[in-house]
Design a protein around this motif. Structure first.
Motif, PDB file in Angstrom:
ATOM      1  N   ALA A   1      -8.506  -0.719   1.940  1.00 18.24           N
ATOM      2  CA  ALA A   1      -7.397  -0.638   0.814  1.00 18.24           C
ATOM      3  C   ALA A   1      -6.741  -1.950   0.610  1.00 18.24           C
ATOM      4  O   ALA A   1      -6.414  -2.185  -0.532  1.00 18.24           O
ATOM      5  CB  ALA A   1      -6.349   0.686   1.206  1.00 18.24           C
ATOM      6  N   ARG A   2      -6.480  -2.462   1.708  1.00 16.51           N
ATOM      7  CA  ARG A   2      -5.933  -3.874   1.491  1.00 16.51           C
ATOM      8  C   ARG A   2      -6.964  -4.705   0.862  1.00 16.51           C
ATOM      9  O   ARG A   2      -6.146  -5.603   0.177  1.00 16.51           O
ATOM     10  CB  ARG A   2      -5.594  -4.472   3.222  1.00 16.51           C
ATOM     11  N   SER A   3      -8.011  -4.844   1.005  1.00 12.63           N
ATOM     12  CA  SER A   3      -9.011  -5.632   0.511  1.00 12.63           C
ATOM     13  C   SER A   3      -8.849  -5.427  -1.019  1.00 12.63           C
ATOM     14  O   SER A   3      -9.606  -6.137  -1.979  1.00 12.63           O
ATOM     15  CB  SER A   3     -10.332  -5.544   0.987  1.00 12.63           C
ATOM     16  N   GLN A   4      -8.566  -4.189  -1.529  1.00 13.96           N
ATOM     17  CA  GLN A   4      -8.597  -3.929  -2.920  1.00 13.96           C
ATOM     18  C   GLN A   4      -7.326  -4.195  -3.736  1.00 13.96           C
ATOM     19  O   GLN A   4      -7.133  -3.865  -4.827  1.00 13.96           O
ATOM     20  CB  GLN A   4      -8.656  -2.232  -3.217  1.00 13.96           C
ATOM     21  N   GLY A   5      -6.253  -4.859  -2.708  1.00 14.15           N
ATOM     22  CA  GLY A   5      -5.193  -5.463  -3.346  1.00 14.15           C
ATOM     23  C   GLY A   5      -4.272  -4.580  -3.751  1.00 14.15           C
ATOM     24  O   GLY A   5      -3.211  -4.653  -4.381  1.00 14.15           O
ATOM     25  N   ILE A   6      -4.080  -3.354  -3.074  1.00 12.40           N
ATOM     26  CA  ILE A   6      -3.201  -2.356  -3.335  1.00 12.40           C
ATOM     27  C   ILE A   6      -2.154  -2.514  -1.929  1.00 12.40           C
ATOM     28  O   ILE A   6      -2.363  -2.683  -1.032  1.00 12.40           O
ATOM     29  CB  ILE A   6      -3.612  -0.931  -2.801  1.00 12.40           C
TER      30      ILE A   6
ATOM     31  N   LEU B   1      -4.299   6.731 -19.791  1.00 16.38           N
ATOM     32  CA  LEU B   1      -2.933   6.427 -19.546  1.00 16.38           C
ATOM     33  C   LEU B   1      -2.590   5.316 -19.156  1.00 16.38           C
ATOM     34  O   LEU B   1      -3.193   4.661 -17.898  1.00 16.38           O
ATOM     35  CB  LEU B   1      -2.410   7.585 -18.303  1.00 16.38           C
ATOM     36  N   ASP B   2      -1.662   4.668 -19.772  1.00 14.65           N
ATOM     37  CA  ASP B   2      -1.339   3.090 -19.401  1.00 14.65           C
ATOM     38  C   ASP B   2      -0.004   3.032 -18.456  1.00 14.65           C
ATOM     39  O   ASP B   2       0.848   2.778 -18.789  1.00 14.65           O
ATOM     40  CB  ASP B   2      -1.119   2.362 -20.523  1.00 14.65           C
ATOM     41  N   ILE B   3      -0.149   3.635 -17.186  1.00 11.07           N
ATOM     42  CA  ILE B   3       1.040   3.651 -16.324  1.00 11.07           C
ATOM     43  C   ILE B   3       0.521   3.188 -15.165  1.00 11.07           C
ATOM     44  O   ILE B   3      -0.651   3.357 -14.587  1.00 11.07           O
ATOM     45  CB  ILE B   3       1.711   5.131 -16.353  1.00 11.07           C
ATOM     46  N   GLU B   4       1.661   2.754 -14.085  1.00 10.83           N
ATOM     47  CA  GLU B   4       1.082   2.389 -12.607  1.00 10.83           C
ATOM     48  C   GLU B   4       1.657   3.512 -11.903  1.00 10.83           C
ATOM     49  O   GLU B   4       2.519   4.052 -11.961  1.00 10.83           O
ATOM     50  CB  GLU B   4       2.149   1.278 -12.658  1.00 10.83           C
ATOM     51  N   LEU B   5       0.529   3.790 -10.867  1.00 13.44           N
ATOM     52  CA  LEU B   5       0.986   4.852 -10.102  1.00 13.44           C
ATOM     53  C   LEU B   5       1.243   4.487  -8.627  1.00 13.44           C
ATOM     54  O   LEU B   5       0.689   3.387  -8.183  1.00 13.44           O
ATOM     55  CB  LEU B   5      -0.758   5.728  -9.810  1.00 13.44           C
ATOM     56  N   HIS B   6       1.884   5.269  -8.082  1.00 10.29           N
ATOM     57  CA  HIS B   6       2.545   5.148  -6.754  1.00 10.29           C
ATOM     58  C   HIS B   6       2.397   6.527  -6.066  1.00 10.29           C
ATOM     59  O   HIS B   6       2.627   7.639  -6.621  1.00 10.29           O
ATOM     60  CB  HIS B   6       3.998   4.571  -6.797  1.00 10.29           C
ATOM     61  N   PHE B   7       1.826   6.423  -4.798  1.00 11.91           N
ATOM     62  CA  PHE B   7       2.017   7.420  -3.911  1.00 11.91           C
ATOM     63  C   PHE B   7       2.781   7.390  -2.878  1.00 11.91           C
ATOM     64  O   PHE B   7       2.762   6.412  -2.025  1.00 11.91           O
ATOM     65  CB  PHE B   7       0.473   7.733  -3.344  1.00 11.91           C
ATOM     66  N   MET B   8       3.830   8.317  -2.534  1.00  7.84           N
ATOM     67  CA  MET B   8       4.732   8.311  -1.540  1.00  7.84           C
ATOM     68  C   MET B   8       4.171   8.455  -0.419  1.00  7.84           C
ATOM     69  O   MET B   8       4.597   7.663   0.699  1.00  7.84           O
ATOM     70  CB  MET B   8       5.941   9.420  -1.816  1.00  7.84           C
TER      71      MET B   8
ATOM     72  N   ASP C   1     -11.643   3.485  -4.037  1.00  7.58           N
ATOM     73  CA  ASP C   1     -11.933   2.802  -5.202  1.00  7.58           C
ATOM     74  C   ASP C   1     -11.496   3.352  -6.354  1.00  7.58           C
ATOM     75  O   ASP C   1     -10.973   2.738  -7.368  1.00  7.58           O
ATOM     76  CB  ASP C   1     -13.584   2.655  -5.094  1.00  7.58           C
ATOM     77  N   LYS C   2     -11.407   4.654  -6.445  1.00 10.73           N
ATOM     78  CA  LYS C   2     -11.085   5.621  -7.637  1.00 10.73           C
ATOM     79  C   LYS C   2      -9.392   5.134  -7.762  1.00 10.73           C
ATOM     80  O   LYS C   2      -9.178   5.309  -8.922  1.00 10.73           O
ATOM     81  CB  LYS C   2     -11.690   6.967  -7.624  1.00 10.73           C
ATOM     82  N   LEU C   3      -8.745   5.443  -6.788  1.00 12.49           N
ATOM     83  CA  LEU C   3      -7.351   5.222  -6.942  1.00 12.49           C
ATOM     84  C   LEU C   3      -7.020   3.875  -7.494  1.00 12.49           C
ATOM     85  O   LEU C   3      -6.252   3.515  -8.471  1.00 12.49           O
ATOM     86  CB  LEU C   3      -6.696   5.719  -5.662  1.00 12.49           C
ATOM     87  N   LYS C   4      -7.682   2.789  -6.839  1.00  6.01           N
ATOM     88  CA  LYS C   4      -7.497   1.480  -7.438  1.00  6.01           C
ATOM     89  C   LYS C   4      -7.841   1.362  -8.959  1.00  6.01           C
ATOM     90  O   LYS C   4      -7.312   0.733  -9.545  1.00  6.01           O
ATOM     91  CB  LYS C   4      -8.315   0.528  -6.421  1.00  6.01           C
ATOM     92  N   SER C   5      -9.107   1.974  -9.320  1.00  3.91           N
ATOM     93  CA  SER C   5      -9.601   1.713 -10.663  1.00  3.91           C
ATOM     94  C   SER C   5      -8.568   2.502 -11.740  1.00  3.91           C
ATOM     95  O   SER C   5      -8.695   1.899 -13.012  1.00  3.91           O
ATOM     96  CB  SER C   5     -10.873   2.500 -10.640  1.00  3.91           C
ATOM     97  N   ILE C   6      -7.636   3.246 -11.401  1.00  4.00           N
ATOM     98  CA  ILE C   6      -6.839   3.983 -12.318  1.00  4.00           C
ATOM     99  C   ILE C   6      -5.221   3.295 -12.291  1.00  4.00           C
ATOM    100  O   ILE C   6      -4.550   3.861 -12.968  1.00  4.00           O
ATOM    101  CB  ILE C   6      -6.466   5.340 -12.107  1.00  4.00           C
ATOM    102  N   GLY C   7      -5.181   2.112 -11.521  1.00  6.80           N
ATOM    103  CA  GLY C   7      -3.878   1.670 -11.405  1.00  6.80           C
ATOM    104  C   GLY C   7      -2.947   2.024 -10.411  1.00  6.80           C
ATOM    105  O   GLY C   7      -1.774   1.842 -10.662  1.00  6.80           O
ATOM    106  N   CYS C   8      -3.626   2.268  -9.107  1.00  2.00           N
ATOM    107  CA  CYS C   8      -2.715   2.677  -8.182  1.00  2.00           C
ATOM    108  C   CYS C   8      -2.141   1.415  -7.582  1.00  2.00           C
ATOM    109  O   CYS C   8      -3.107   0.420  -7.194  1.00  2.00           O
ATOM    110  CB  CYS C   8      -3.669   3.187  -7.115  1.00  2.00           C
ATOM    111  N   ALA C   9      -0.768   1.178  -7.675  1.00  2.54           N
ATOM    112  CA  ALA C   9      -0.182   0.007  -7.116  1.00  2.54           C
ATOM    113  C   ALA C   9       0.195   0.065  -5.746  1.00  2.54           C
ATOM    114  O   ALA C   9       0.220  -0.964  -4.704  1.00  2.54           O
ATOM    115  CB  ALA C   9       0.971  -0.551  -8.154  1.00  2.54           C
TER     116      ALA C   9
ATOM    117  N   PRO D   1      13.351   0.380  -7.065  1.00  4.98           N
ATOM    118  CA  PRO D   1      12.012   0.933  -5.951  1.00  4.98           C
ATOM    119  C   PRO D   1      12.213   0.012  -4.803  1.00  4.98           C
ATOM    120  O   PRO D   1      12.559  -1.131  -5.040  1.00  4.98           O
ATOM    121  CB  PRO D   1      10.946   0.521  -6.842  1.00  4.98           C
ATOM    122  N   ARG D   2      11.591   0.585  -3.360  1.00  5.53           N
ATOM    123  CA  ARG D   2      11.603  -0.203  -2.373  1.00  5.53           C
ATOM    124  C   ARG D   2      10.638  -1.287  -2.020  1.00  5.53           C
ATOM    125  O   ARG D   2      10.797  -2.043  -1.257  1.00  5.53           O
ATOM    126  CB  ARG D   2      12.018   0.800  -1.219  1.00  5.53           C
ATOM    127  N   ALA D   3       9.269  -0.923  -2.656  1.00  6.35           N
ATOM    128  CA  ALA D   3       8.311  -1.784  -2.414  1.00  6.35           C
ATOM    129  C   ALA D   3       8.338  -2.940  -3.424  1.00  6.35           C
ATOM    130  O   ALA D   3       8.530  -2.961  -4.345  1.00  6.35           O
ATOM    131  CB  ALA D   3       6.964  -1.176  -2.536  1.00  6.35           C
TER     132      ALA D   3
END
Length: 508
Positions: free
Chosen positions: A361-366, A299-306, A319-327, A212-214
């Motif tokens: 979004a930065r303040s949410q740690g994403i 679901l216990d998986i880490e989400l990424h959005f291209m 907020d909702k994306l952060k709450s479900i594990g969007c990294a 992965p690149r990130a």
């Protein structure tokens, strides 16, 4: 060609090799398009094999030729795989114009090994320039647009020796003349399609070599992709995806999406997942419902959005994306100048609102990645520098990627460049690469774009790791000797001038 009475049992679907510029990234994603097609064909009773040359070549050495690295496998190995497959028909995908030489090479190889086997091409490039692709002679048919309906109907027409006129989106030959059928309707019921044929994809090899690149994505690990929607109404001037996927937003039912995700979790034990929609957030309410269902499923998986469309988002969705594990999230900003975004890129993004959402979004740690595109006709050198300032000094992104405006066949930008004579000297489809300049304008030359991109890369690397300064300067000398002094000059300007630019000047 005449294949009347031919029995079609074995179908080979090929993703050919691809060249990428050495300044680009050697990233390979699963060929979701032909994986969907493979599932459709299997459902109709055909035996299907996928030859994904790019994934198969992940463990091969990378040879640099004329500034490009080839991602894939040697031609003799491709020949061996085709021979062993003994296909009755071969389909070759070509989503990027830089793959054209490899598509042609693979098609000629099929004809050399099995002269009577039909070869079908599909993807963005053949859809945009079907007559040119057919002109090579080694390709018998082109399917324009989505292939899940047209491809099986083409096979039936080949077997019966008739009915080619009724295959939507088909480009074919009759008495030596190239015939172009009308493109069929888009597939609106995406839930009617079976899931991509992951069992035909070399997943084990992919999982061993995928990096992965990130930086926050952790150790090298496979990251399967899921497509939950098709189509984007964004209308960006450089994009050609509407040629295959259309501009109308179409969404799968969330029940179907989560059945596929659950299948990937149960079968491949995935821990991370990439959503690769062109515009996942087009329907903001659906995106929020996706988050609610994801949480309900546990679901216990880490989400990424291209890539996500900022103009369709709000703080609640973040907020909702952060709450479900969007990294991580990718955002296609394109330009740091509102006038360029509105009147040149034709992107419905307002920078002031975009900055508010990015800061939130930065303040949410994403982890946020911003992509920018420079070198559009109508841009000035100052506009380009302002975009680079936003990418480097706005503090909005954890990582950023800078690409060059590229006249992809099928895009409005390509049509403009042809119409106004803006294609650079020596323009070739085989070198249409987003990190190589292909456009010349009255405001800048391709050499300037090469220089400013190299300067940005050098500036960014020195800024993030000052101890590498001498090594980076040496690398510039080796790779860009003819641009050495201009690159150093532009790099120094970035350090001196950019730091004193006022943010209000960049974002009026």
């Amino acid at each position: 060609m005449n294949n009347e009475g031919t029995k079609m049992k074995k179908i080979l679907l090929v993703q050919p090799n691809m060249k990428v510029a050495t300044s680009g990234q050697r990233i390979v994603y699963p060929p979701i398009g032909i994986m969907y097609l493979a599932s459709v064909l299997e459902k109709k009773g055909y035996e299907v094999e996928i030859l994904d040359c790019q994934t198969e070549g992940l463990d091969k050495g990378a040879e640099v030729i004329d500034g490009y690295v080839e991602v894939g496998i040697p031609i003799d190995e491709i020949a061996g795989r085709i021979t062993a497959s003994r296909p009755d028909l071969v389909g070759i995908t070509c989503n990027f114009s830089v793959m054209v030489p490899h598509m042609m090479e693979a098609s000629r190889l099929v004809k050399k090994l099995f002269p009577s086997v039909p070869v079908v091409a599909g993807g963005n490039h053949p859809t945009s320039l079907p007559e040119e692709v057919m002109g090579e002679g080694a390709i018998d048919y082109v399917i324009m647009g989505e292939g899940e309906i047209s491809f099986p109907r083409l096979i039936e027409a080949i077997v019966e020796g008739k009915g080619f006129e009724s295959v939507p989106g088909l480009v074919w030959r009759r008495d030596g003349a190239i015939i172009k059928n009308k493109t069929g309707a888009l597939i609106h019921d995406l839930d009617s399609l079976p899931y991509p044929a992951w069992h035909l994809f070399p997943y084990e090899k992919y999982s061993r070599h995928y990096k992965p690149r990130a930086v926050t994505w952790g150790e090298a690990q496979a990251m399967p992709s899921v497509l939950t929607t098709r189509g984007c109404a964004g209308g960006c001037v450089f994009c050609s995806v509407h040629k295959t996927m259309g501009s109308k937003f179409r969404a799968r039912k969330l029940d179907d999406v989560f059945k596929e995700i659950r299948f990937l979790v149960d079968t491949y034990k995935i821990k991370k997942l990439m959503i690769i929609d062109d515009n996942f957030t087009h329907n903001k309410n659906r995106a929020k419902e996706f988050c609610d269902e994801f949480k309900r499923q546990g679901l216990d998986i880490e989400l990424h959005f291209m890539v996500l469309a900022l103009w369709c988002m709000d703080e609640e969705l973040i907020d909702k994306l952060k709450s479900i594990g969007c990294a991580s999230m990718g955002f296609a900003i394109e330009s740091g100048v509102q006038d360029i975004l509105t009147n040149v890129v034709k992107k419905p993004l307002k920078l002031v609102r975009a900055m508010e959402l990015l800061k939130y979004a930065r303040s949410q740690g994403i982890h946020l990645t911003g992509t920018f595109v420079i070198g559009f006709p109508g841009e000035t050198k100052r506009d380009i520098r302002r975009s680079l300032y936003m990418a480097n000094y706005s503090g909005l992104f954890d990582s950023r990627e800078i690409y060059i405006a590229t006249p992809l066949p099928g895009s409005a930008l390509f049509e403009q460049c042809v119409r106004e004579g803006l294609l650079a000297e020596g323009f070739s489809y085989s070198k249409v690469e987003v990190v190589k300049p292909n456009i010349k304008t009255k405001d800048f030359s391709p050499d300037f774009i090469t220089t400013i991109l190299e300067a940005d890369r050098t500036h960014h690397l020195i800024k993030t790791n000052p101890r590498r300064t001498l090594r980076l300067v040496r690398d510039v000398w080796r790779r860009r000797r003819e641009h050495f002094l201009p690159v150093l000059y532009e790099t120094s300007k970035m350090f001196v001038k950019y730091d004193f630019l006022k943010i209000r000047e960049v974002y009026p």
